[in-house]
Motif scaffolding. Structure first.
Motif, PDB file in Angstrom:
ATOM      1  N   ASN A  19      22.842 -14.712  69.358  1.00 23.11           N
ATOM      2  CA  ASN A  19      21.857 -15.344  68.488  1.00 23.11           C
ATOM      3  C   ASN A  19      21.582 -14.472  67.266  1.00 23.11           C
ATOM      4  OD1 ASN A  19      19.839 -17.029  67.472  1.00 23.11           O
ATOM      5  ND2 ASN A  19      18.271 -16.155  68.792  1.00 23.11           N
ATOM      6  N   LEU A  20      21.361 -13.203  67.492  1.00 25.25           N
ATOM      7  CA  LEU A  20      21.087 -12.294  66.374  1.00 25.25           C
ATOM      8  C   LEU A  20      22.294 -12.179  65.446  1.00 25.25           C
ATOM      9  CD1 LEU A  20      19.092  -9.533  68.273  1.00 25.25           C
ATOM     10  CD2 LEU A  20      18.222 -10.964  66.417  1.00 25.25           C
ATOM     11  N   ARG A  21      23.479 -12.077  66.018  1.00 30.30           N
ATOM     12  CA  ARG A  21      24.689 -11.969  65.176  1.00 30.30           C
ATOM     13  C   ARG A  21      24.926 -13.252  64.388  1.00 30.30           C
ATOM     14  NH1 ARG A  21      27.165  -7.337  65.768  1.00 30.30           N
ATOM     15  NH2 ARG A  21      26.945  -6.171  67.706  1.00 30.30           N
ATOM     16  N   ASP A  22      24.697 -14.406  65.019  1.00 29.83           N
ATOM     17  CA  ASP A  22      24.839 -15.677  64.300  1.00 29.83           C
ATOM     18  C   ASP A  22      23.856 -15.748  63.143  1.00 29.83           C
ATOM     19  OD1 ASP A  22      26.849 -16.541  65.974  1.00 29.83           O
ATOM     20  OD2 ASP A  22      25.565 -17.893  67.148  1.00 29.83           O
ATOM     21  N   ARG A  23      22.614 -15.353  63.403  1.00 33.32           N
ATOM     22  CA  ARG A  23      21.597 -15.385  62.347  1.00 33.32           C
ATOM     23  C   ARG A  23      21.958 -14.439  61.212  1.00 33.32           C
ATOM     24  NH1 ARG A  23      16.059 -14.386  64.781  1.00 33.32           N
ATOM     25  NH2 ARG A  23      15.517 -14.566  62.598  1.00 33.32           N
ATOM     26  N   ARG A  26      24.724 -16.394  59.200  1.00 33.58           N
ATOM     27  CA  ARG A  26      24.339 -17.688  58.644  1.00 33.58           C
ATOM     28  C   ARG A  26      23.274 -17.561  57.572  1.00 33.58           C
ATOM     29  NH1 ARG A  26      21.562 -20.645  62.268  1.00 33.58           N
ATOM     30  NH2 ARG A  26      21.764 -19.126  63.910  1.00 33.58           N
ATOM     31  N   GLU A  27      22.422 -16.593  57.746  1.00 36.22           N
ATOM     32  CA  GLU A  27      21.289 -16.451  56.838  1.00 36.22           C
ATOM     33  C   GLU A  27      21.509 -15.247  55.926  1.00 36.22           C
ATOM     34  OE1 GLU A  27      17.836 -16.454  59.361  1.00 36.22           O
ATOM     35  OE2 GLU A  27      18.484 -18.272  60.368  1.00 36.22           O
ATOM     36  N   MET A  28      20.474 -14.759  55.390  1.00 37.88           N
ATOM     37  CA  MET A  28      20.565 -13.632  54.462  1.00 37.88           C
ATOM     38  C   MET A  28      20.479 -12.292  55.185  1.00 37.88           C
ATOM     39  SD  MET A  28      21.015 -15.098  51.602  1.00 37.88           S
ATOM     40  CE  MET A  28      20.711 -13.857  50.386  1.00 37.88           C
ATOM     41  N   GLY A  29      21.033 -12.227  56.350  1.00 40.16           N
ATOM     42  CA  GLY A  29      20.980 -10.985  57.112  1.00 40.16           C
ATOM     43  C   GLY A  29      19.789 -10.964  58.046  1.00 40.16           C
ATOM     44  N   LEU A  30      19.576  -9.818  58.657  1.00 42.62           N
ATOM     45  CA  LEU A  30      18.481  -9.655  59.610  1.00 42.62           C
ATOM     46  C   LEU A  30      17.391  -8.781  59.015  1.00 42.62           C
ATOM     47  CD1 LEU A  30      20.553  -8.890  62.842  1.00 42.62           C
ATOM     48  CD2 LEU A  30      19.551 -11.072  62.180  1.00 42.62           C
ATOM     49  N   SER A  31      16.183  -9.013  59.480  1.00 41.74           N
ATOM     50  CA  SER A  31      15.070  -8.145  59.080  1.00 41.74           C
ATOM     51  C   SER A  31      15.263  -6.782  59.749  1.00 41.74           C
ATOM     52  CB  SER A  31      13.740  -8.754  59.524  1.00 41.74           C
ATOM     53  OG  SER A  31      13.635  -8.709  60.947  1.00 41.74           O
ATOM     54  N   LYS A  35      17.313  -6.034  63.196  1.00 39.94           N
ATOM     55  CA  LYS A  35      18.401  -5.045  63.276  1.00 39.94           C
ATOM     56  C   LYS A  35      18.123  -4.023  64.362  1.00 39.94           C
ATOM     57  CE  LYS A  35      19.767  -5.373  58.452  1.00 39.94           C
ATOM     58  NZ  LYS A  35      19.768  -4.717  57.149  1.00 39.94           N
ATOM     59  N   SER A  36      16.878  -3.605  64.445  1.00 36.09           N
ATOM     60  CA  SER A  36      16.487  -2.660  65.492  1.00 36.09           C
ATOM     61  C   SER A  36      16.663  -3.289  66.868  1.00 36.09           C
ATOM     62  CB  SER A  36      15.035  -2.227  65.281  1.00 36.09           C
ATOM     63  OG  SER A  36      14.615  -1.392  66.338  1.00 36.09           O
ATOM     64  N   ARG A  37      16.256  -4.546  67.001  1.00 38.50           N
ATOM     65  CA  ARG A  37      16.397  -5.238  68.285  1.00 38.50           C
ATOM     66  C   ARG A  37      17.864  -5.384  68.656  1.00 38.50           C
ATOM     67  NH1 ARG A  37      15.206  -5.585  73.260  1.00 38.50           N
ATOM     68  NH2 ARG A  37      15.866  -7.553  74.174  1.00 38.50           N
ATOM     69  N   LEU A  38      18.726  -5.677  67.686  1.00 43.69           N
ATOM     70  CA  LEU A  38      20.156  -5.806  67.950  1.00 43.69           C
ATOM     71  C   LEU A  38      20.715  -4.489  68.486  1.00 43.69           C
ATOM     72  CD1 LEU A  38      22.757  -7.443  67.915  1.00 43.69           C
ATOM     73  CD2 LEU A  38      22.999  -6.852  65.486  1.00 43.69           C
ATOM     74  N   ARG A  39      20.330  -3.383  67.896  1.00 45.53           N
ATOM     75  CA  ARG A  39      20.795  -2.069  68.384  1.00 45.53           C
ATOM     76  C   ARG A  39      20.306  -1.820  69.811  1.00 45.53           C
ATOM     77  NH1 ARG A  39      19.661  -0.867  63.023  1.00 45.53           N
ATOM     78  NH2 ARG A  39      17.612  -0.040  63.538  1.00 45.53           N
ATOM     79  N   THR A  40      19.068  -2.208  70.083  1.00 49.77           N
ATOM     80  CA  THR A  40      18.508  -2.046  71.427  1.00 49.77           C
ATOM     81  C   THR A  40      19.272  -2.907  72.429  1.00 49.77           C
ATOM     82  OG1 THR A  40      16.318  -1.535  70.553  1.00 49.77           O
ATOM     83  CG2 THR A  40      16.422  -2.326  72.824  1.00 49.77           C
ATOM     84  N   VAL A  41      19.549  -4.146  72.064  1.00 47.29           N
ATOM     85  CA  VAL A  41      20.282  -5.056  72.941  1.00 47.29           C
ATOM     86  C   VAL A  41      21.671  -4.496  73.231  1.00 47.29           C
ATOM     87  CG1 VAL A  41      21.385  -7.342  73.038  1.00 47.29           C
ATOM     88  CG2 VAL A  41      18.995  -7.137  72.343  1.00 47.29           C
TER      89      VAL A  41
END
Length: 81
Positions: A19-23, A26-31, A35-41
């Motif tokens: 979900n985070l990678r798709d966002r 698709r969008e203007m990147g991650l907040s 980004k921090s949550r993606l690294r944690t995941v």
């Protein structure tokens, strides 16, 4: 925690990671928070995969899989599945 609980956690984290990678594409990147949550995941996924490998190795050699422990993210970082 048994193997099924570990696999369930992995499944949930994989879904969140996708979900985070798709966002991010698709969008203007991650907040910054995303980004921090993606690294944690990503780190948690590595830890759960490592834990599952430990449990399976212990079982394979006739030992108690409950002896497997979650290792620090820095220790398992970069392992290949």
């Amino acid at each position: 925690m048994d193997d099924q609980e570990i696999l369930d956690n992995i499944g949930g984290l994989v879904s969140e990671e996708r979900n985070l990678r798709d966002r991010s594409t698709r969008e203007m990147g991650l907040s910054a928070n995303e980004k921090s949550r993606l690294r944690t995941v990503e780190a948690e996924l590595e830890q759960y995969w490592d834990l599952l490998r430990q449990r399976r190795a212990l079982s394979e050699f006739g030992e108690d899989p409950s002896g497997a422990k979650v290792r620090p993210a820095g220790e398992v970082e970069g392992y290949q599945n």
